[in-house]
Design a protein around this motif. Structure first.
Motif, PDB file in Angstrom:
ATOM      1  N   LEU A 169       0.850  -1.184   0.000  1.00 21.76           N
ATOM      2  CA  LEU A 169       0.000   0.000   0.000  1.00 21.76           C
ATOM      3  C   LEU A 169       0.886   1.233   0.000  1.00 21.76           C
ATOM      4  O   LEU A 169       1.722   1.400   0.887  1.00 21.76           O
ATOM      5  CB  LEU A 169      -0.905  -0.009   1.238  1.00 21.76           C
ATOM      6  CG  LEU A 169      -2.076   0.964   1.248  1.00 21.76           C
ATOM      7  CD1 LEU A 169      -3.040   0.653   0.111  1.00 21.76           C
ATOM      8  CD2 LEU A 169      -2.801   0.905   2.582  1.00 21.76           C
ATOM      9  N   LEU A 170       0.709   2.076  -1.013  1.00 24.07           N
ATOM     10  CA  LEU A 170       1.501   3.295  -1.145  1.00 24.07           C
ATOM     11  C   LEU A 170       0.613   4.497  -0.839  1.00 24.07           C
ATOM     12  O   LEU A 170      -0.429   4.681  -1.464  1.00 24.07           O
ATOM     13  CB  LEU A 170       2.054   3.443  -2.568  1.00 24.07           C
ATOM     14  CG  LEU A 170       3.260   2.619  -2.990  1.00 24.07           C
ATOM     15  CD1 LEU A 170       3.008   1.118  -2.896  1.00 24.07           C
ATOM     16  CD2 LEU A 170       3.684   2.990  -4.418  1.00 24.07           C
ATOM     17  N   MET A 171       1.023   5.287   0.118  1.00 23.03           N
ATOM     18  CA  MET A 171       0.331   6.538   0.442  1.00 23.03           C
ATOM     19  C   MET A 171       1.189   7.684  -0.075  1.00 23.03           C
ATOM     20  O   MET A 171       2.359   7.813   0.310  1.00 23.03           O
ATOM     21  CB  MET A 171       0.129   6.656   1.946  1.00 23.03           C
ATOM     22  CG  MET A 171      -0.777   7.780   2.371  1.00 23.03           C
ATOM     23  SD  MET A 171      -2.528   7.369   2.291  1.00 23.03           S
ATOM     24  CE  MET A 171      -2.701   6.333   3.744  1.00 23.03           C
ATOM     25  N   ILE A 172       0.609   8.504  -0.962  1.00 19.70           N
ATOM     26  CA  ILE A 172       1.362   9.566  -1.646  1.00 19.70           C
ATOM     27  C   ILE A 172       0.760  10.920  -1.304  1.00 19.70           C
ATOM     28  O   ILE A 172      -0.460  11.098  -1.375  1.00 19.70           O
ATOM     29  CB  ILE A 172       1.332   9.360  -3.172  1.00 19.70           C
ATOM     30  CG1 ILE A 172       1.868   7.967  -3.543  1.00 19.70           C
ATOM     31  CG2 ILE A 172       2.112  10.446  -3.894  1.00 19.70           C
ATOM     32  CD1 ILE A 172       0.801   7.010  -3.989  1.00 19.70           C
ATOM     33  N   ASP A 173       1.609  11.877  -0.982  1.00 19.66           N
ATOM     34  CA  ASP A 173       1.152  13.225  -0.638  1.00 19.66           C
ATOM     35  C   ASP A 173       1.985  14.248  -1.407  1.00 19.66           C
ATOM     36  O   ASP A 173       3.221  14.151  -1.452  1.00 19.66           O
ATOM     37  CB  ASP A 173       1.293  13.459   0.866  1.00 19.66           C
ATOM     38  CG  ASP A 173       0.683  14.784   1.293  1.00 19.66           C
ATOM     39  OD1 ASP A 173      -0.529  14.802   1.573  1.00 19.66           O
ATOM     40  OD2 ASP A 173       1.423  15.789   1.344  1.00 19.66           O
ATOM     41  N   SER A 260       5.897  12.957  -1.421  1.00 21.69           N
ATOM     42  CA  SER A 260       6.443  12.037  -0.434  1.00 21.69           C
ATOM     43  C   SER A 260       5.582  10.777  -0.445  1.00 21.69           C
ATOM     44  O   SER A 260       4.372  10.851  -0.668  1.00 21.69           O
ATOM     45  CB  SER A 260       6.432  12.662   0.961  1.00 21.69           C
ATOM     46  OG  SER A 260       7.245  13.814   0.992  1.00 21.69           O
ATOM     47  N   VAL A 261       6.226   9.616  -0.207  1.00 23.17           N
ATOM     48  CA  VAL A 261       5.510   8.349  -0.316  1.00 23.17           C
ATOM     49  C   VAL A 261       5.829   7.461   0.880  1.00 23.17           C
ATOM     50  O   VAL A 261       6.995   7.288   1.250  1.00 23.17           O
ATOM     51  CB  VAL A 261       5.885   7.593  -1.615  1.00 23.17           C
ATOM     52  CG1 VAL A 261       4.961   6.381  -1.803  1.00 23.17           C
ATOM     53  CG2 VAL A 261       5.833   8.504  -2.826  1.00 23.17           C
ATOM     54  N   GLY A 262       4.786   6.902   1.486  1.00 22.08           N
ATOM     55  CA  GLY A 262       4.940   5.880   2.511  1.00 22.08           C
ATOM     56  C   GLY A 262       4.472   4.546   1.966  1.00 22.08           C
ATOM     57  O   GLY A 262       3.440   4.470   1.305  1.00 22.08           O
ATOM     58  N   VAL A 263       5.254   3.484   2.218  1.00 20.40           N
ATOM     59  CA  VAL A 263       4.943   2.161   1.661  1.00 20.40           C
ATOM     60  C   VAL A 263       4.800   1.152   2.788  1.00 20.40           C
ATOM     61  O   VAL A 263       5.725   0.969   3.597  1.00 20.40           O
ATOM     62  CB  VAL A 263       6.045   1.686   0.691  1.00 20.40           C
ATOM     63  CG1 VAL A 263       5.658   0.344   0.065  1.00 20.40           C
ATOM     64  CG2 VAL A 263       6.305   2.725  -0.384  1.00 20.40           C
ATOM     65  N   ALA A 278      -5.108  -1.301  10.351  1.00 21.22           N
ATOM     66  CA  ALA A 278      -3.689  -1.214  10.696  1.00 21.22           C
ATOM     67  C   ALA A 278      -2.822  -1.099   9.444  1.00 21.22           C
ATOM     68  O   ALA A 278      -1.798  -0.400   9.446  1.00 21.22           O
ATOM     69  CB  ALA A 278      -3.280  -2.445  11.512  1.00 21.22           C
ATOM     70  N   PHE A 279      -3.237  -1.759   8.375  1.00 20.19           N
ATOM     71  CA  PHE A 279      -2.505  -1.706   7.107  1.00 20.19           C
ATOM     72  C   PHE A 279      -2.457  -0.276   6.570  1.00 20.19           C
ATOM     73  O   PHE A 279      -1.397   0.243   6.206  1.00 20.19           O
ATOM     74  CB  PHE A 279      -3.187  -2.648   6.116  1.00 20.19           C
ATOM     75  CG  PHE A 279      -2.451  -2.875   4.828  1.00 20.19           C
ATOM     76  CD1 PHE A 279      -1.056  -2.898   4.773  1.00 20.19           C
ATOM     77  CD2 PHE A 279      -3.157  -3.099   3.657  1.00 20.19           C
ATOM     78  CE1 PHE A 279      -0.391  -3.130   3.585  1.00 20.19           C
ATOM     79  CE2 PHE A 279      -2.502  -3.330   2.459  1.00 20.19           C
ATOM     80  CZ  PHE A 279      -1.119  -3.342   2.420  1.00 20.19           C
ATOM     81  N   VAL A 280      -3.605   0.381   6.543  1.00 18.02           N
ATOM     82  CA  VAL A 280      -3.670   1.767   6.068  1.00 18.02           C
ATOM     83  C   VAL A 280      -2.895   2.687   7.003  1.00 18.02           C
ATOM     84  O   VAL A 280      -2.163   3.586   6.558  1.00 18.02           O
ATOM     85  CB  VAL A 280      -5.129   2.229   5.930  1.00 18.02           C
ATOM     86  CG1 VAL A 280      -5.201   3.701   5.533  1.00 18.02           C
ATOM     87  CG2 VAL A 280      -5.876   1.384   4.888  1.00 18.02           C
ATOM     88  N   GLU A 281      -3.036   2.477   8.299  1.00 19.44           N
ATOM     89  CA  GLU A 281      -2.328   3.315   9.273  1.00 19.44           C
ATOM     90  C   GLU A 281      -0.815   3.160   9.145  1.00 19.44           C
ATOM     91  O   GLU A 281      -0.064   4.120   9.333  1.00 19.44           O
ATOM     92  CB  GLU A 281      -2.784   2.971  10.686  1.00 19.44           C
ATOM     93  CG  GLU A 281      -4.193   3.466  11.002  1.00 19.44           C
ATOM     94  CD  GLU A 281      -4.650   3.089  12.401  1.00 19.44           C
ATOM     95  OE1 GLU A 281      -3.960   2.251  13.047  1.00 19.44           O
ATOM     96  OE2 GLU A 281      -5.692   3.618  12.848  1.00 19.44           O
ATOM     97  N   HIS A 282      -0.374   1.944   8.822  1.00 17.99           N
ATOM     98  CA  HIS A 282       1.060   1.708   8.646  1.00 17.99           C
ATOM     99  C   HIS A 282       1.598   2.526   7.468  1.00 17.99           C
ATOM    100  O   HIS A 282       2.646   3.173   7.563  1.00 17.99           O
ATOM    101  CB  HIS A 282       1.309   0.212   8.409  1.00 17.99           C
ATOM    102  CG  HIS A 282       2.750  -0.166   8.412  1.00 17.99           C
ATOM    103  ND1 HIS A 282       3.187  -1.432   8.145  1.00 17.99           N
ATOM    104  CD2 HIS A 282       3.872   0.565   8.627  1.00 17.99           C
ATOM    105  CE1 HIS A 282       4.502  -1.473   8.201  1.00 17.99           C
ATOM    106  NE2 HIS A 282       4.947  -0.280   8.491  1.00 17.99           N
ATOM    107  N   TYR A 288       4.162   9.796   7.028  1.00 18.59           N
ATOM    108  CA  TYR A 288       4.470  10.813   8.036  1.00 18.59           C
ATOM    109  C   TYR A 288       5.989  10.936   8.222  1.00 18.59           C
ATOM    110  O   TYR A 288       6.543  12.041   8.244  1.00 18.59           O
ATOM    111  CB  TYR A 288       3.799  10.441   9.355  1.00 18.59           C
ATOM    112  CG  TYR A 288       4.230  11.303  10.512  1.00 18.59           C
ATOM    113  CD1 TYR A 288       3.679  12.567  10.718  1.00 18.59           C
ATOM    114  CD2 TYR A 288       5.205  10.855  11.407  1.00 18.59           C
ATOM    115  CE1 TYR A 288       4.091  13.364  11.789  1.00 18.59           C
ATOM    116  CE2 TYR A 288       5.615  11.637  12.471  1.00 18.59           C
ATOM    117  CZ  TYR A 288       5.049  12.884  12.662  1.00 18.59           C
ATOM    118  OH  TYR A 288       5.460  13.656  13.713  1.00 18.59           O
ATOM    119  N   PHE A 289       6.681   9.794   8.319  1.00 17.80           N
ATOM    120  CA  PHE A 289       8.135   9.823   8.488  1.00 17.80           C
ATOM    121  C   PHE A 289       8.814  10.403   7.249  1.00 17.80           C
ATOM    122  O   PHE A 289       9.829  11.105   7.364  1.00 17.80           O
ATOM    123  CB  PHE A 289       8.676   8.427   8.784  1.00 17.80           C
ATOM    124  CG  PHE A 289       8.454   7.983  10.201  1.00 17.80           C
ATOM    125  CD1 PHE A 289       8.947   8.718  11.261  1.00 17.80           C
ATOM    126  CD2 PHE A 289       7.741   6.827  10.475  1.00 17.80           C
ATOM    127  CE1 PHE A 289       8.743   8.321  12.575  1.00 17.80           C
ATOM    128  CE2 PHE A 289       7.529   6.408  11.779  1.00 17.80           C
ATOM    129  CZ  PHE A 289       8.037   7.161  12.828  1.00 17.80           C
TER     130      PHE A 289
END
Length: 311
Positions: A169-173, A260-263, A278-282, A288-289
């Motif tokens: 899961l990639l969260m991109i901002d 920025s991307v969190g994976v 928990a998967f999405v929060e991770h 965030y980091f």
């Protein structure tokens, strides 16, 4: 050449009835046929017809049982069903409608009447499908919206749980997007969102990859049957491609638009279930980091993949 005609599945244990309906409807529709309930269930699951004309009195299982199974299946529950039967009591008609059928007509049937009622139901389904599609799409970018992503995530997690497959899961901002809007205006801001959405769609190019606008300037990508390394590579490819666009952004420390991307990665063991929240929060924590450690970078499982050069 692709057949664009709506598909109708005719289910009847009498070949004559199938032939009559085929001849009466084939000019407007693609006709599929079955003489048994079990075969009808198989065809419905693989072909996903737009409408089913279903006889009640079948040789193996009743049309009522077929209807019940179709309506309990996530894949086929929204396919409209019209019962076609020689039974003509009030109770028979009521039972069919209570099971989820949308209409009911009796044998011997009038083909002109059948054509009109079928045409009305196909048109209604077309409009319903269009409304459902529009409700699941982000109007600005054309990507899936948060609602569609939430539904897709649930279904994908079920698949991963059953098959013990890995998910990324990639969260991109978009970095400092508020400042971008303040400096260049919301029209330019909307253009930037569209450009980034195209980069994401190109970057996650496999058929099973799913890209959505999560909200505001945040996007999310779900990679099915993937490894942590694959997730990291896709994320870094996207980060690089946005950077290489060189879209001016004087409100950002890099001087250009960046992301920025969190994976996050997960793979369930046998008997385990992926915790959706928990998967999405991770992924969100990794994002965030990435932002806290300087932006324009990818963080995967709490290790840094890219350190940008500041201007």
């Amino acid at each position: 050449m692709t057949n664009l005609k709506p598909k109708i599945l005719v289910v009847d244990d009498e070949r004559l009835n199938i032939r009559l309906l085929y001849e009466g409807l084939r000019d407007e529709y693609q006709i599929l046929a079955s003489s048994t309930g079990m075969d009808a269930l198989r065809i419905a699951n693989t072909e996903l017809p737009d409408l089913i004309l279903l006889d009640i009195g079948l040789d193996d299982i009743s049309g009522h049982d077929v209807c019940t199974q179709l309506k309990s299946n996530e894949l086929t529950k929204n396919i409209p069903i019209i019962f076609v039967t020689a039974q003509d009591t009030y109770e028979d008609e009521l039972k069919g409608l209570e099971l989820g059928a949308i209409d009911y007509f009796r044998k011997p049937f009038s083909i002109p009447l059948v054509r009109v009622r079928v045409r009305n139901q196909i048109e209604l389904k077309r409009k319903t499908d269009m409304l459902q599609y529009l409700s699941s799409i982000d109007g600005l970018t054309g990507l899936a919206n948060r609602r569609q992503f939430d539904e897709h995530l649930v279904n994908t997690i079920r698949y991963a749980d059953r098959q013990h497959r890995g998910l990324c899961l990639l969260m991109i901002d978009i970095d400092r997007f508020k400042q971008y809007n303040d400096l260049y205006g919301h029209v330019r801001g909307d253009d930037a969102l569209k450009v980034v959405s195209r980069v994401l769609t190109k970057g996650a190019g496999r058929p099973m990859d799913f890209v959505a606008r999560f909200g505001g300037e945040e996007f999310i990508i779900l990679l099915t049957d993937s490894s942590p390394e694959e997730g990291a590579l896709v994320a870094e490819k996207i980060r690089e491609q946005v950077e290489q666009l060189h879209i001016p952004h004087e409100g950002c420390e890099f001087g250009f638009l960046s992301v920025s991307v969190g994976v996050a990665y997960t793979k369930p063991d046998i008997g385990e279930h992926i915790d959706e929240r928990a998967f999405v929060e991770h992924a969100d924590t990794c994002l965030y980091f990435a932002k806290e450690s300087g932006r324009n970078r990818v963080i995967c499982e709490n290790f840094e993949l890219h350190r940008p050069i500041k201007k």
